[in-house]
Design a protein around this motif. Sequence first.
Motif, PDB file in Angstrom:
ATOM      1  N   THR A   1      -4.415   6.558 -46.123  1.00 48.65           N
ATOM      2  CA  THR A   1      -4.650   7.949 -46.523  1.00 48.65           C
ATOM      3  C   THR A   1      -3.503   8.811 -46.019  1.00 48.65           C
ATOM      4  O   THR A   1      -2.726   8.377 -45.155  1.00 48.65           O
ATOM      5  N   PRO A   2      -3.361  10.046 -46.519  1.00 49.66           N
ATOM      6  CA  PRO A   2      -2.304  10.932 -46.011  1.00 49.66           C
ATOM      7  C   PRO A   2      -2.417  11.135 -44.508  1.00 49.66           C
ATOM      8  O   PRO A   2      -3.501  11.431 -43.984  1.00 49.66           O
ATOM      9  N   GLY A   3      -1.327  10.945 -43.794  1.00 44.80           N
ATOM     10  CA  GLY A   3      -1.310  11.150 -42.359  1.00 44.80           C
ATOM     11  C   GLY A   3      -1.938  10.047 -41.546  1.00 44.80           C
ATOM     12  O   GLY A   3      -2.009  10.146 -40.315  1.00 44.80           O
ATOM     13  N   ALA A   4      -2.415   8.964 -42.199  1.00 45.46           N
ATOM     14  CA  ALA A   4      -3.056   7.872 -41.468  1.00 45.46           C
ATOM     15  C   ALA A   4      -2.036   7.133 -40.613  1.00 45.46           C
ATOM     16  O   ALA A   4      -0.825   7.189 -40.860  1.00 45.46           O
ATOM     17  N   ARG A   5      -2.537   6.429 -39.624  1.00 43.69           N
ATOM     18  CA  ARG A   5      -1.660   5.636 -38.781  1.00 43.69           C
ATOM     19  C   ARG A   5      -1.114   4.460 -39.583  1.00 43.69           C
ATOM     20  O   ARG A   5      -1.876   3.695 -40.193  1.00 43.69           O
ATOM     21  N   PRO A   6       0.206   4.282 -39.639  1.00 47.31           N
ATOM     22  CA  PRO A   6       0.783   3.184 -40.422  1.00 47.31           C
ATOM     23  C   PRO A   6       0.362   1.829 -39.854  1.00 47.31           C
ATOM     24  O   PRO A   6       0.310   1.627 -38.641  1.00 47.31           O
TER      25      PRO A   6
ATOM     26  N   ARG B   1      18.750  18.063 -42.550  1.00 46.15           N
ATOM     27  CA  ARG B   1      19.024  17.414 -41.273  1.00 46.15           C
ATOM     28  C   ARG B   1      18.884  15.897 -41.351  1.00 46.15           C
ATOM     29  O   ARG B   1      18.921  15.213 -40.339  1.00 46.15           O
ATOM     30  N   GLY B   2      18.693  15.375 -42.559  1.00 43.98           N
ATOM     31  CA  GLY B   2      18.560  13.939 -42.728  1.00 43.98           C
ATOM     32  C   GLY B   2      17.165  13.420 -42.490  1.00 43.98           C
ATOM     33  O   GLY B   2      16.938  12.205 -42.464  1.00 43.98           O
ATOM     34  N   HIS B   3      16.194  14.319 -42.333  1.00 42.94           N
ATOM     35  CA  HIS B   3      14.818  13.912 -42.080  1.00 42.94           C
ATOM     36  C   HIS B   3      14.113  13.631 -43.392  1.00 42.94           C
ATOM     37  O   HIS B   3      14.214  14.399 -44.344  1.00 42.94           O
ATOM     38  N   VAL B   4      13.372  12.502 -43.453  1.00 41.06           N
ATOM     39  CA  VAL B   4      12.705  12.078 -44.679  1.00 41.06           C
ATOM     40  C   VAL B   4      11.201  12.310 -44.562  1.00 41.06           C
ATOM     41  O   VAL B   4      10.587  11.962 -43.558  1.00 41.06           O
ATOM     42  N   ARG B   5      10.638  12.887 -45.599  1.00 42.55           N
ATOM     43  CA  ARG B   5       9.187  13.037 -45.708  1.00 42.55           C
ATOM     44  C   ARG B   5       8.728  12.461 -47.027  1.00 42.55           C
ATOM     45  O   ARG B   5       9.428  12.574 -48.038  1.00 42.55           O
ATOM     46  N   GLY B   6       7.539  11.853 -47.027  1.00 43.36           N
ATOM     47  CA  GLY B   6       6.987  11.262 -48.234  1.00 43.36           C
ATOM     48  C   GLY B   6       5.788  12.039 -48.727  1.00 43.36           C
ATOM     49  O   GLY B   6       4.881  12.380 -47.956  1.00 43.36           O
ATOM     50  N   TYR B   7       5.776  12.321 -50.022  1.00 42.32           N
ATOM     51  CA  TYR B   7       4.708  13.107 -50.640  1.00 42.32           C
ATOM     52  C   TYR B   7       4.181  12.378 -51.873  1.00 42.32           C
ATOM     53  O   TYR B   7       4.846  11.500 -52.432  1.00 42.32           O
ATOM     54  N   LEU B   8       3.003  12.791 -52.329  1.00 40.19           N
ATOM     55  CA  LEU B   8       2.538  12.490 -53.675  1.00 40.19           C
ATOM     56  C   LEU B   8       2.476  13.795 -54.448  1.00 40.19           C
ATOM     57  O   LEU B   8       1.957  14.806 -53.947  1.00 40.19           O
TER      58      LEU B   8
ATOM     59  N   LEU C   1       1.508  19.180 -54.400  1.00 41.07           N
ATOM     60  CA  LEU C   1       2.399  18.339 -53.611  1.00 41.07           C
ATOM     61  C   LEU C   1       1.717  18.059 -52.273  1.00 41.07           C
ATOM     62  O   LEU C   1       1.514  18.972 -51.474  1.00 41.07           O
ATOM     63  N   GLU C   2       1.360  16.795 -52.033  1.00 41.82           N
ATOM     64  CA  GLU C   2       0.595  16.418 -50.841  1.00 41.82           C
ATOM     65  C   GLU C   2       1.452  15.576 -49.899  1.00 41.82           C
ATOM     66  O   GLU C   2       1.967  14.537 -50.289  1.00 41.82           O
ATOM     67  N   LEU C   3       1.602  16.043 -48.662  1.00 41.42           N
ATOM     68  CA  LEU C   3       2.369  15.310 -47.663  1.00 41.42           C
ATOM     69  C   LEU C   3       1.580  14.093 -47.195  1.00 41.42           C
ATOM     70  O   LEU C   3       0.435  14.204 -46.770  1.00 41.42           O
ATOM     71  N   TRP C   4       2.227  12.924 -47.263  1.00 38.94           N
ATOM     72  CA  TRP C   4       1.605  11.695 -46.785  1.00 38.94           C
ATOM     73  C   TRP C   4       2.167  11.247 -45.452  1.00 38.94           C
ATOM     74  O   TRP C   4       1.444  10.748 -44.611  1.00 38.94           O
ATOM     75  N   VAL C   5       3.466  11.403 -45.277  1.00 43.08           N
ATOM     76  CA  VAL C   5       4.059  10.879 -44.055  1.00 43.08           C
ATOM     77  C   VAL C   5       5.303  11.691 -43.719  1.00 43.08           C
ATOM     78  O   VAL C   5       6.013  12.165 -44.600  1.00 43.08           O
ATOM     79  N   GLY C   6       5.558  11.859 -42.413  1.00 39.85           N
ATOM     80  CA  GLY C   6       6.754  12.574 -41.962  1.00 39.85           C
ATOM     81  C   GLY C   6       6.393  13.894 -41.324  1.00 39.85           C
ATOM     82  O   GLY C   6       5.617  14.670 -41.867  1.00 39.85           O
ATOM     83  N   GLY C   7       6.969  14.159 -40.160  1.00 40.70           N
ATOM     84  CA  GLY C   7       6.729  15.410 -39.457  1.00 40.70           C
ATOM     85  C   GLY C   7       7.966  16.268 -39.429  1.00 40.70           C
ATOM     86  O   GLY C   7       8.803  16.217 -40.327  1.00 40.70           O
ATOM     87  N   SER C   8       8.116  17.059 -38.376  1.00 44.43           N
ATOM     88  CA  SER C   8       9.249  17.975 -38.245  1.00 44.43           C
ATOM     89  C   SER C   8      10.148  17.524 -37.104  1.00 44.43           C
ATOM     90  O   SER C   8       9.676  17.339 -35.976  1.00 44.43           O
ATOM     91  N   PRO C   9      11.428  17.344 -37.362  1.00 41.42           N
ATOM     92  CA  PRO C   9      12.350  16.959 -36.296  1.00 41.42           C
ATOM     93  C   PRO C   9      12.678  18.140 -35.405  1.00 41.42           C
ATOM     94  O   PRO C   9      12.469  19.292 -35.774  1.00 41.42           O
TER      95      PRO C   9
END
Length: 644
Positions: free
Chosen positions: A91-96, A355-362, A370-378
């Motif tokens: 699920t979005p934000g779940a522990r990988p 800044r080269g930071h990657v976030r994954g959305y659906l 646009l729903e954030l699934w993974v990735g925070g703020s550097p």
Amino acid sequence: MKRTAQWAAALAMLAAVHTVVILGVTGVPKPPTIVAEGVQRVGWGPLFESVRQRLDTRASSRLLGWMPDGSGMLSVHQRWLFDARLHSLSTPGARPRFLPAVPRNASVHTDPGRPYVVLGIDRNGDEQYALYRWDLGRSRREPLTPADERAAFGAFEPDGHRIAYVSTRRNGRDADVYTMDPRDPSTDHLVLQREGLWRVAAWSPNDDRLLLARAATNLDVELFTLDLATGEVEPVPAPEGPARIVAPQWSRDGRSLYYASDRVAEFGHLRRLDLASGEEVVLSGRIPWDVESIQQSGDGRLLLIGVNEDGRTRYYTGDDQARALTPLDLFSSGQVELKLHPTERVVAVNHVDERGHVRGYLYDLASGELELWVGGSPRERELPAPQLVRYPTFDEVDGSRRMIPAFVYPGLGSGPRPVVIDIHGGPEAQARLRSSHGRYQRDGITVITPNVRGSTGYGRTYTRLDDWKLREDAVRDIGALLDWVGEQPELDGDRVVVTGGSYGGYMVLASLVHYSPRIRCGIDVVGLSNFVTFLENTAEYRKDIRRAEYGDERIPEMRAFLEAISPLNNAERITSRLMVVQGTNDPRVPVTESLQIVERVRRNGFDVPYIEGKNEGHGFRQPWNALWAGLAQQEFIRSCLIGR
């Protein structure tokens, strides 16, 4: 919780450092799989900085696609500080959840409804890929093809259980076509045996035909259909002959083909070919750039295409005839990568910010959500934004100086900044826009990535400007860049390093041959040093493809030319400091290419630091090898440009 994990990792690293210092080691220990000659000590400071940056961006992850059983998403996460590995997200934000059966750098192929994944895996960078089946939830994978051949996955059977793939099993050179039910490898069946480099592009919607592509060169491809019942092979109509063809596939109704091609055009436009009539319609002719990806919705009524616009990917949506191609601009800056769901109008989005930071959305195409699934703020500080420039070179086009595109990544600080010129490989490739070159920019070094002639992305004519006896014209483009650097008040033309890998490694050596007095140092990574020995010793299946670009060394006149321009035969002109990096198992540029240039330049009285990865191929993929070799190159550049 995340912050606690970060502090724990940092403390563990400090404890390891303390232990090593007590043992009397004054630098970062070299991995046992690396041979290093003449390499200066790799200090702890750069390693600490790399660890800090990784901790700051550790949440940086990307989405790879959907789990084939519908249980969530496949994603790539950093399992350890320097080891990105495959995980699943429910699920979005779940522990990988870590998937240990999938090794790093494996190619991953999924199909909705199948309870397994097909993997392509090589051995220590030798690029002899074998195929495996990994059943979801299992701890081990099952081999599908022998490890001593080079296999490449092609396509899943739409309404059946088979896969189609190619393999060099017969003679180690030609790629024949096979089918197999991965649940039972004994069903392996040869369906086409031909000379040349073939690949399976797609399986027809009604399961009866395969779409095949045969590479004449890296830029010229021919398409064929294979009737699986009769074995009949038919060429796809192409009255003007071979051309560059990208992303060939069947339309969902099976009556047409989609692909991007530069046939009778400068750029690779989206095209639709009616198989019954042979009529080809250009669908993106008003976009003066290369289409590099084509995706269809499950019902075939929506197209999502990726377009390479001056080194940055931009996506467009349209109907099945592309009557109204509309930009899909989800972010105002950075780079995006989109993958359309196999059946639903949902897109997986990976966004790389400034800044080269990657976030994954659906992204839901219908609702616009646009729903954030993974990735925070550097927590990294921002670096200066990259700039696209064009500089003049030695020749003219229509009465004006030809302009060479390049991306400039400014170093922090004021005053004239030292420069690293990073030359891409290929040469049929392109330096694409990146968010940053952080490790150098933070040191106050400006990085420039030029797209000299021969690069793709700027039209077919531009890509062919370095072929055969025009080879050194691309090197002259680097000389023009040195001129341009010297004219910029914010850059220091007296402090320049050139670096590059593969063909870029050749360009480094050639630049040192021609411009050593103007270049302080060069780093050649898996670069060819002599065109003749390279063409004679590269992997058998690659020889004809490379001859089409560089020239055929079996022709006496061309052999003499290639010998004359090869850096190995002009090594006495290399007077700048040089470092060479190579993988032992490289099938593209054999290790002998690096060994011979190191020996020749050393014979001329110069020290040449040399790094060889014993379990590496065309570039370093093992995390700790890549880290140590990267830090060594960083220290070499710092000593050249900054004196530390």
